[in-house]
Design an enzyme around this catalytic site. Structure first.
Site, mmCIF file in Angstrom:
data_model
loop_
_atom_site.group_PDB
_atom_site.id
_atom_site.type_symbol
_atom_site.label_atom_id
_atom_site.label_comp_id
_atom_site.label_asym_id
_atom_site.label_seq_id
_atom_site.Cartn_x
_atom_site.Cartn_y
_atom_site.Cartn_z
ATOM 1 N N ASP A 188 26.449 91.215 16.070
ATOM 2 C CA ASP A 188 26.296 92.530 15.449
ATOM 3 C C ASP A 188 24.841 92.993 15.477
ATOM 4 O OD1 ASP A 188 27.451 94.649 13.617
ATOM 5 O OD2 ASP A 188 25.819 93.893 12.369
ATOM 6 N N GLU A 228 26.265 93.623 20.506
ATOM 7 C CA GLU A 228 26.365 95.045 20.226
ATOM 8 C C GLU A 228 25.004 95.658 20.498
ATOM 9 O OE1 GLU A 228 26.148 96.375 16.254
ATOM 10 O OE2 GLU A 228 27.370 98.123 16.615
ATOM 11 N N ASP A 267 33.446 101.782 14.284
ATOM 12 C CA ASP A 267 32.289 102.644 14.011
ATOM 13 C C ASP A 267 32.440 104.031 14.617
ATOM 14 O OD1 ASP A 267 30.889 100.649 12.655
ATOM 15 O OD2 ASP A 267 29.982 99.889 14.496
HETATM 16 C C1 GLC Z 1 27.113 97.366 13.444
HETATM 17 C C2 GLC Z 1 28.541 97.340 12.950
HETATM 18 C C3 GLC Z 1 28.656 98.348 11.850
HETATM 19 C C4 GLC Z 1 27.721 97.948 10.731
HETATM 20 C C5 GLC Z 1 26.293 97.751 11.230
HETATM 21 C C6 GLC Z 1 25.472 97.006 10.239
HETATM 22 O O1 GLC Z 1 26.794 98.587 13.977
HETATM 23 O O2 GLC Z 1 29.425 97.566 14.010
HETATM 24 O O3 GLC Z 1 29.959 98.473 11.382
HETATM 25 O O4 GLC Z 1 27.735 98.932 9.755
HETATM 26 O O5 GLC Z 1 26.242 96.993 12.419
HETATM 27 O O6 GLC Z 1 25.851 95.666 10.200
#
Ligand code: GLC
Ligand code: CA
Length: 595
Positions: free
Chosen positions: A246, A300, A368
């Site tokens: 993440d 991500e 998201d």
């Molecule tokens: C990433 C996740 C999201 C979260 C953020 C903070 O973007 O996909 O849902 O709010 O990280 O952890």
């Protein structure tokens, strides 16, 4: 004027904040036109099969999948009760959004114990049973790893904030108040966009790129890194199959916090996403964790552009297997409208970088992002079914590992709440507070949330026509979309022409034809404003994909030298009228073998 500007800022909270968006601007001119050069040879990748290249990932949002005990919150026993459904889809992997103990400020992305299951989701015994149940059905499990930050309720942070001499103090970033106000940093979820929170007990500010309940972990501290690797080995030892990292592009920071003037919602991502030693950390993580197991790893965020992204996944560098970028989900995020050329350009640009090296993930929606049929398709009753099938066809026929978000296999739509009270997402609620404090237009902000709020895609899964769509016997934590009476799994399971059964056929097709996994991608007719057409080629095997991104019938002339070699492998209409051109119905999508 001021109102418009504030409303726009609010909208950016909704869209950018929700995705850790890659603020890279899409190049709308260059990419989609170059097709004259000799196509890259992708066959080498096919000779080196990795399971994670051939899998289809199903992203499952545990809070909203199936509640087993009537408390209104989806849970692990609920997922266990639906394992045969997952098997019936044909997906190879399930990625679970975080299921660790969390005070739930950001729905589990704020973790207070990385080695325990969130009590409202169940127990470790439930987890073990779930993992066994998935494996028994040939499905792998990918876990979400949230280590840019922890929860402020994690014992490390509780100790760190209590005293400047805590052994955990350096697990986080602090700025002592006697040094004055810290250099500005931008926070996506903060009600003032301020990433520094003053904490009275030690007269210091701590850093939080996300909400103030998500303090950033200090990756320059080797102890933090070892804690993370040890935690990852704990899960890997349990037999899980992969990690989704993440917000990982944000973990590396310069602890001296040099001034970064002019940070805005538009530029902060690029300003933050390639901090010092980011790749050293990944190589260390690879040595300490990944190299010891057969895991799939995906980050991500991917840096500023495809070249940055390659640094994460070039196999020679021994870091990660895949990343996913945000260029496509950045499309149309102002008015909820987009041009097909933008989509073509983004996917073609990224494909060019990854054609022969590295690996990408292919996705359009997530927890998201809004629902894909509402965003990229057409969710009006006449077009919802064909357009949802078209988007499925696209995801399952591109070069890269498809990530399919739960509920999209039913063509679930945005819920479009009218009142802020209906929203649960911290991004929406804090964004609303921000607009309010700035005297901006709240109606405009609410209108933007209908298009972009993350809660649009977090509503409970629609199983059947029972109360609350069969998701819960209690009160759901987030309202069920009232269209469950017509859009639900039970009805679609029985209908051979449903979106659900199209999704199953699309997965089966991809399994059967390796050309769809490894074949070289070539864009055709780049300038066509409504048809997205491309070929996939692997040795002698060739396929043509033609997608009519419009609510009107269209004719599309087959390019010279291209001959259909049989009936479609996949078609979202009963027939395909083909002569020298294809007569495409509204939102028709076909995959056809060619010579
Ligand atoms: C990433 C996740 C999201 C979260 C953020 C903070 O973007 O996909 O849902 O709010 O990280 O952890
Ligand atoms: Ca429950």
């Amino acid at each position: 004027m001021k109102n418009i500007r504030t409303a726009l800022a609010g909208l950016l909270v909704a869209s950018l904040a929700t995705s850790c968006n890659q603020a890279t601007k899409t190049d709308t001119t260059a990419a989609a036109t170059t097709n004259s050069a000799a196509p890259p040879d992708t066959a080498a990748l096919a000779k080196k099969p990795d399971w994670w290249k051939e899998t289809v990932v199903y992203q499952l949002y545990p809070r909203s999948f199936q509640d087993s005990n009537g408390d209104g919150v989806g849970d692990l026993r609920g997922i266990i009760s639906r394992l045969d459904y997952l098997k019936s889809l044909g997906v190879g992997s399930v990625w679970l959004n975080p299921i660790y103990t969390s005070p739930n400020d950001d729905n589990g992305y704020d973790i207070s114990d990385y080695r325990q299951i969130q009590p409202e989701f169940g127990t470790m015994a439930d987890f073990d049973e779930l993992l066994r149940g998935l494996h028994a059905r040939g499905i792998k499990l990918i876990m979400d790893v949230v280590v840019n930050h922890s929860s402020d309720e994690h014992p490390w942070f509780k100790s760190a904030r209590a005293s400047r001499t805590s052994p955990y103090r350096d697990y986080y970033y602090w700025w002592p108040a006697e040094k004055g106000t810290p250099p500005a940093r931008f926070s996506t979820f903060d009600v003032q966009h301020n990433a520094w929170q003053y904490d009275a007990p030690t007269k210091s500010y701590y850093l939080h790129y996300f909400s103030k309940k998500q303090p950033d972990l200090n990756w320059t501290n080797p102890k933090v890194r070892q804690e993370v690797y040890s935690m990852m080995r704990f899960w890997a030892d349990k037999g899980i199959d992969g990690f989704r990292m993440d917000a990982f592009q944000f973990v590396a920071k310069d602890p001296t916090f040099p001034p970064m003037p002019g940070l805005t919602a538009q530029n902060f991502v690029n300003a933050y996403n390639h901090g010092p030693h980011l790749h050293d950390y990944l190589r260390e993580m690879n040595r300490e964790v990944f190299s010891k197991y057969n895991l799939m790893t995906v980050a991500e965020g991917a840096g500023r552009n495809p070249q940055d992204a390659m640094l994460f996944v070039d196999p020679a560098r021994k870091e990660l297997d895949m990343t996913y970028h945000f260029d496509a989900v950045g499309i149309g995020n102002k008015q909820g409208k987009y041009q097909l050329s933008e989509l073509k350009n983004v996917f073609t640009k990224w494909e060019q970088e990854f054609a022969t090296k590295g690996w990408q993930s292919i996705y359009l929606g997530s927890h998201d992002q809004p629902r894909i049929v509402s965003r990229f398709g057409d969710d009006r009753p006449a077009f919802r079914v064909p357009s949802a099938k078209l988007l499925t066809t696209f995801l399952l026929s591109m070069h890269g590992t498809p990530y399919c978000y739960f509920g999209d296999e039913l063509g679930m739509t945005n819920i479009r709440f009218s009142s802020i009270a209906d929203y649960r997402d911290v991004a929406a609620r804090n964004g609303y507070e921000l607009v309010k404090s700035q005297g901006g237009s709240l109606p405009d902000y609410l209108a933007s949330l209908k298009i972009f709020s993350r809660d649009n895609s977090r509503t409970p899964f629609q199983w059947n026509t029972a109360a609350n769509a069969g998701f819960t016997t209690g009160t759901p934590w987030l309202q069920v979309n009232p269209n469950y009476t017509t859009i639900n799994e039970t009805a679609q399971n029985q209908d051979p022409n449903s979106i659900l059964n199209h999704f199953r056929r699309a997965i089966a097709m991809r399994k059967q034809h390796k050309v769809l996994v490894y074949g070289q991608y070539q864009l055709l007719d780049a300038a066509n404003p409504t048809i997205y057409a491309y070929t996939r080629t692997l040795g002698q095997e060739k396929a043509l994909v033609v997608l009519n991104f419009s609510a009107e019938a269209r004719s599309w002339a087959l390019p010279a030298g291209l001959t259909l070699a049989g009936p479609p492998w996949l078609n979202n209409y009963p027939t395909l009228a083909a002569t020298a051109s294809l007569a495409l119905q509204p939102w028709q999508a076909v995959v056809v073998p060619i010579r």
